[in-house]
Design a protein around this motif. Structure first.
Motif, PDB file in Angstrom:
ATOM      1  N   HIS A  34      60.471  10.747 -17.005  1.00 27.63           N
ATOM      2  CA  HIS A  34      61.961  10.995 -17.112  1.00 27.63           C
ATOM      3  C   HIS A  34      62.637  10.323 -16.421  1.00 27.63           C
ATOM      4  N   LYS A  79      72.440  20.651  -5.263  1.00 29.16           N
ATOM      5  CA  LYS A  79      71.182  20.904  -5.538  1.00 29.16           C
ATOM      6  C   LYS A  79      70.260  19.732  -5.372  1.00 29.16           C
ATOM      7  N   GLU A  92      67.506  18.058 -14.840  1.00 36.73           N
ATOM      8  CA  GLU A  92      68.330  19.519 -14.904  1.00 36.73           C
ATOM      9  C   GLU A  92      69.743  18.975 -14.751  1.00 36.73           C
ATOM     10  N   MET A 134      71.087  17.395 -17.808  1.00 41.05           N
ATOM     11  CA  MET A 134      71.262  18.354 -18.860  1.00 41.05           C
ATOM     12  C   MET A 134      72.745  19.199 -18.528  1.00 41.05           C
ATOM     13  N   ILE A 148      74.885  22.816 -19.537  1.00 44.83           N
ATOM     14  CA  ILE A 148      73.916  24.122 -19.116  1.00 44.83           C
ATOM     15  C   ILE A 148      73.569  24.174 -17.686  1.00 44.83           C
ATOM     16  N   GLY A 149      73.903  25.469 -17.122  1.00 43.74           N
ATOM     17  CA  GLY A 149      73.585  25.607 -15.939  1.00 43.74           C
ATOM     18  C   GLY A 149      74.890  25.466 -14.965  1.00 43.74           C
ATOM     19  N   PRO A 188      68.974  26.131 -27.301  1.00 43.42           N
ATOM     20  CA  PRO A 188      68.556  26.716 -25.851  1.00 43.42           C
ATOM     21  C   PRO A 188      68.578  28.067 -25.977  1.00 43.42           C
ATOM     22  N   LYS A 198      59.746  18.680 -23.579  1.00 39.22           N
ATOM     23  CA  LYS A 198      59.580  19.260 -22.400  1.00 39.22           C
ATOM     24  C   LYS A 198      60.609  20.555 -22.323  1.00 39.22           C
ATOM     25  N   PHE A 244      62.716  22.407 -20.012  1.00 37.92           N
ATOM     26  CA  PHE A 244      63.153  22.745 -18.505  1.00 37.92           C
ATOM     27  C   PHE A 244      63.736  24.147 -18.374  1.00 37.92           C
ATOM     28  N   THR A 245      63.502  24.502 -16.920  1.00 41.50           N
ATOM     29  CA  THR A 245      63.804  25.796 -16.650  1.00 41.50           C
ATOM     30  C   THR A 245      64.978  25.852 -15.686  1.00 41.50           C
ATOM     31  N   PHE A 246      65.898  26.637 -16.038  1.00 37.77           N
ATOM     32  CA  PHE A 246      67.251  26.887 -15.085  1.00 37.77           C
ATOM     33  C   PHE A 246      67.295  28.435 -14.641  1.00 37.77           C
ATOM     34  N   GLN A 252      68.327  29.919 -11.842  1.00 43.85           N
ATOM     35  CA  GLN A 252      69.316  30.716 -11.572  1.00 43.85           C
ATOM     36  C   GLN A 252      70.150  31.222 -12.749  1.00 43.85           C
ATOM     37  N   GLU A 253      70.170  30.426 -13.637  1.00 46.03           N
ATOM     38  CA  GLU A 253      70.809  31.020 -14.892  1.00 46.03           C
ATOM     39  C   GLU A 253      70.027  31.668 -16.010  1.00 46.03           C
ATOM     40  N   ARG A 267      67.884  30.243 -17.836  1.00 45.98           N
ATOM     41  CA  ARG A 267      67.830  29.650 -19.229  1.00 45.98           C
ATOM     42  C   ARG A 267      66.661  28.644 -19.033  1.00 45.98           C
ATOM     43  N   VAL A 283      65.473  25.285 -21.717  1.00 47.88           N
ATOM     44  CA  VAL A 283      65.961  24.501 -22.580  1.00 47.88           C
ATOM     45  C   VAL A 283      65.097  23.129 -23.159  1.00 47.88           C
ATOM     46  N   PRO A 284      64.470  23.352 -24.137  1.00 46.88           N
ATOM     47  CA  PRO A 284      63.488  22.312 -24.576  1.00 46.88           C
ATOM     48  C   PRO A 284      64.341  21.082 -24.899  1.00 46.88           C
ATOM     49  N   TYR A 285      63.764  19.788 -24.642  1.00 45.43           N
ATOM     50  CA  TYR A 285      64.420  18.595 -24.586  1.00 45.43           C
ATOM     51  C   TYR A 285      63.487  17.508 -25.170  1.00 45.43           C
TER      52      TYR A 285
END
Lengths: 419, 159
Positions: free
Chosen positions: A377, A397, A407, A410, A416-417, B9, B38, B40-42, B44-45, B47, B49-51
């Motif tokens: 990435h 962050k 992240e 995104m 997102i987030g 997502p 891949k 991705f893991t959020f 705190q939220e 969530r 998200v496949p990417y």
């Protein structure tokens, strides 16, 4: 309308193809002075390790590609340009008239101002002909001195080492790839190479190369008095744009052929692209010669668009970026990796695992990066820089953990987030 | 009508079946590290998200390739890496602004999503329909393209 392109490297070939896409009827001539079909210098290191054959270096692989899209490829040397007559003189004696001209003559390797660079056994690694010479003279056990550990030096370093030679690299700057990587990451590249058995001397200059009557035909004299015997010396100390053709035409030449945001030179009918062109840098807004593959391709596309009738494209500038594999250690640089005034930076430094990441911010926008030992990435660093996304709280962050670039991207691109 | 991957997502549970299916289809092993998609893991939220590659029109990877090793698959619209042509120079991995072309040190080549030739295994494996393969027009691809356009250096092209 006759479009003439001088130079059959990536910038020239992409421009020819793009011109054809935009105009089915124009005449397109692509003039190159090397005998082979248009090929990629980027691929030469892989030829040296026998990963590909010569045909594997060709920019386009299908038979008859240029005929099929109606591009006349000529093997000839352009010796002069008359902008008033819009005419080229060829080394073979012919003349070519043009309506629009693209200068895509690339760059050539320079030699340092020391004695002995013209001796037999001293080579650049720039053309297919050079690669053949190097392949012939790098038998296992041969003593090889590589002068210059810049991008080009480093990209051929692995190819040389893997041919089983005894390799010594000499770099006058205080680190390897000094125009691509910062001190911390460049230091890791050096220690990696040394662990792999390559001798790397930084902050060291070659004083002269001499013939030797001993077991090895050459002797490389270093400043300070030491000397190294050598069977082969590779000179990778830099490249210079091939601008000579335009001297006397009145076209503005600075570091390279100066082009505006349309890739147009100071002559409205003449454009320039690739390693020869001094174009806009996305990060600084200034005009510089980047001499990298992605820029050559982008220049070719933008120049072609502006050469074609009825099209107009303003170019926001190219991001200077590089990716390098030094004996299995992958490094990359993007944009303002050295940082900007009043900027902030985030760093992950894991020398034990040869992993490194440095992010440079201006306010909450990513403006540059260096990465090492990362292969997943990394392109998103370009995406973040080029989109100039405001990272908001994701910047904090990243300051804590710079590896969360995907992240952060995104979050910025898809919302997102976002808290 | 070309089809494309559509990712929702909000439906993803983070089970990583897509990564396993992808790596098995393409590499013959169940190893998420070798997946072209891949998740991705959020944290705190909460969530996931496949990417993966959107097969964008700009095809930055394909344009940047110095040896013609990335080509358009005319059947699916995907941009495919020709492994036998790729020299492993990695220019595409820095050119792709989405970060979806990656270098594999095992093979010395780059890898990216090729929609499994028109039968994407991530879609087959997803138990919650977070990843579907539908007509391209219905996927929000326009939004992706708008973003890709924004990323384009040549921001103000006028025909």
């Amino acid at each position: 309308m006759h479009h003439v392109i001088i130079g059959a490297g990536p910038a020239g070939v992409v421009a020819a193809e793009h011109l054809r896409k935009l105009d089915a009827n124009c005449r397109i001539s692509l003039i190159g002075d090397e005998p082979e079909p248009p090929y990629s210098r980027m691929a030469l290191p892989y030829l040296l390790i026998d990963k590909i054959d010569e045909a594997g270096t060709y920019l386009r692989k299908s038979d008859g590609h240029y005929d099929r899209i109606g591009v006349e490829v000529r093997n000839d040397l352009v010796v002069s340009v008359s902008t008033s007559d819009r005419q080229l003189m060829l080394g073979g004696g012919g003349k070519v008239d043009y309506d629009k001209l693209l200068i895509a003559t690339g760059a050539r390797p320079t030699k340092p101002p020391i004695a002995g660079t013209d001796l037999a056994g001293v080579h650049s690694c720039w053309t297919l002909a050079d690669a053949r010479q190097i392949a012939e003279h790098t038998k296992p056990g041969a003593k090889v001195i590589l002068m210059g550990a810049g991008f080009i030096g480093c990209i051929i370093l692995e190819a040389l080492a893997s041919r089983g030679v005894e390799l010594t690299v000499i770099e006058m700057e205080d680190r390897m790839v000094p125009r691509m990587m910062n001190h911390s990451s460049a230091g890791l590249i050096k220690s990696w190479c040394e662990r792999k058995g390559v001798s790397v001397l930084t902050s060291m200059r070659v004083a002269a190369i001499q013939q030797d009557t001993g077991a090895h035909p050459l002797s490389v004299q270093l400043e300070g008095g030491a000397s190294h015997p050598a069977d082969l010396v590779i000179c990778a100390t830099g490249v210079a744009p091939n601008t000579e053709l335009l001297q006397g035409t009145g076209i503005t030449i600075d570091q390279g052929v100066l082009v505006n945001e349309h890739l147009q030179t100071s002559d409205a009918n003449v454009f320039a692209a690739g390693d020869v062109a001094q174009g806009k840098d996305f990060s600084t807004g200034e005009y510089s010669v980047q001499a990298i593959q992605p820029t050559a391709v982008e220049h070719g596309r933008v120049a072609a668009t502006n050469m074609a009738s009825g099209h107009d494209m303003v170019h926001a500038g190219c991001i200077n970026m590089n990716v390098l594999d030094t004996m299995g250690l992958v490094s990359a640089s993007f944009g303002a990796w050295e940082g900007v005034a009043n900027g902030e930076s985030a760093e992950l430094n894991d020398p034990g695992n040869y992993r490194y990441l440095n992010l440079q911010f201006e306010d909450d926008v990513l403006v540059g990066a260096n990465s090492l030992g990362l292969t997943q990435h990394v392109g998103v660093l370009r995406g973040l820089i080029q989109s100039r996304f405001h990272l908001g709280h994701w910047k904090d962050k990243l300051l804590n953990n710079p590896t969360q670039i995907m992240e952060a991207y995104m979050a910025a691109a898809q919302g997102i987030g976002k808290a | 009508m070309l089809k494309s991957l559509h990712i929702s997502p909000d439906k993803c549970t983070g089970c990583l079946q897509c990564e396993l299916a992808c790596s098995y289809e393409n590499e013959g092993v169940f190893n998420p590290a070798k997946s072209r998609i891949k998740v991705f893991t959020f944290h705190q939220e909460g969530r996931f998200v496949p990417y993966t590659c959107t097969q964008c029109d700009e095809a930055w990877c394909m344009q940047a390739c110095p040896v013609d090793a990335i080509v358009v698959n005319t059947a699916t619209g995907s941009k495919d890496v020709l492994a036998d042509v790729c020299v492993g120079c990695k220019v595409c991995t820095i050119a792709c602004p989405f970060g979806t072309v990656n270098y594999s040190q095992d093979t010395g080549k780059v890898i990216k999503c090729d929609l499994c030739g028109g039968n994407p295994q991530c879609v087959e494996a997803c138990p919650t329909a977070a990843i579907t393969y539908v007509d391209a027009d219905a996927t929000g691809l326009d939004r992706m393209r708008a973003w890709a356009g924004k990323t384009d250096n040549a921001a103000t092209a006028r025909a």
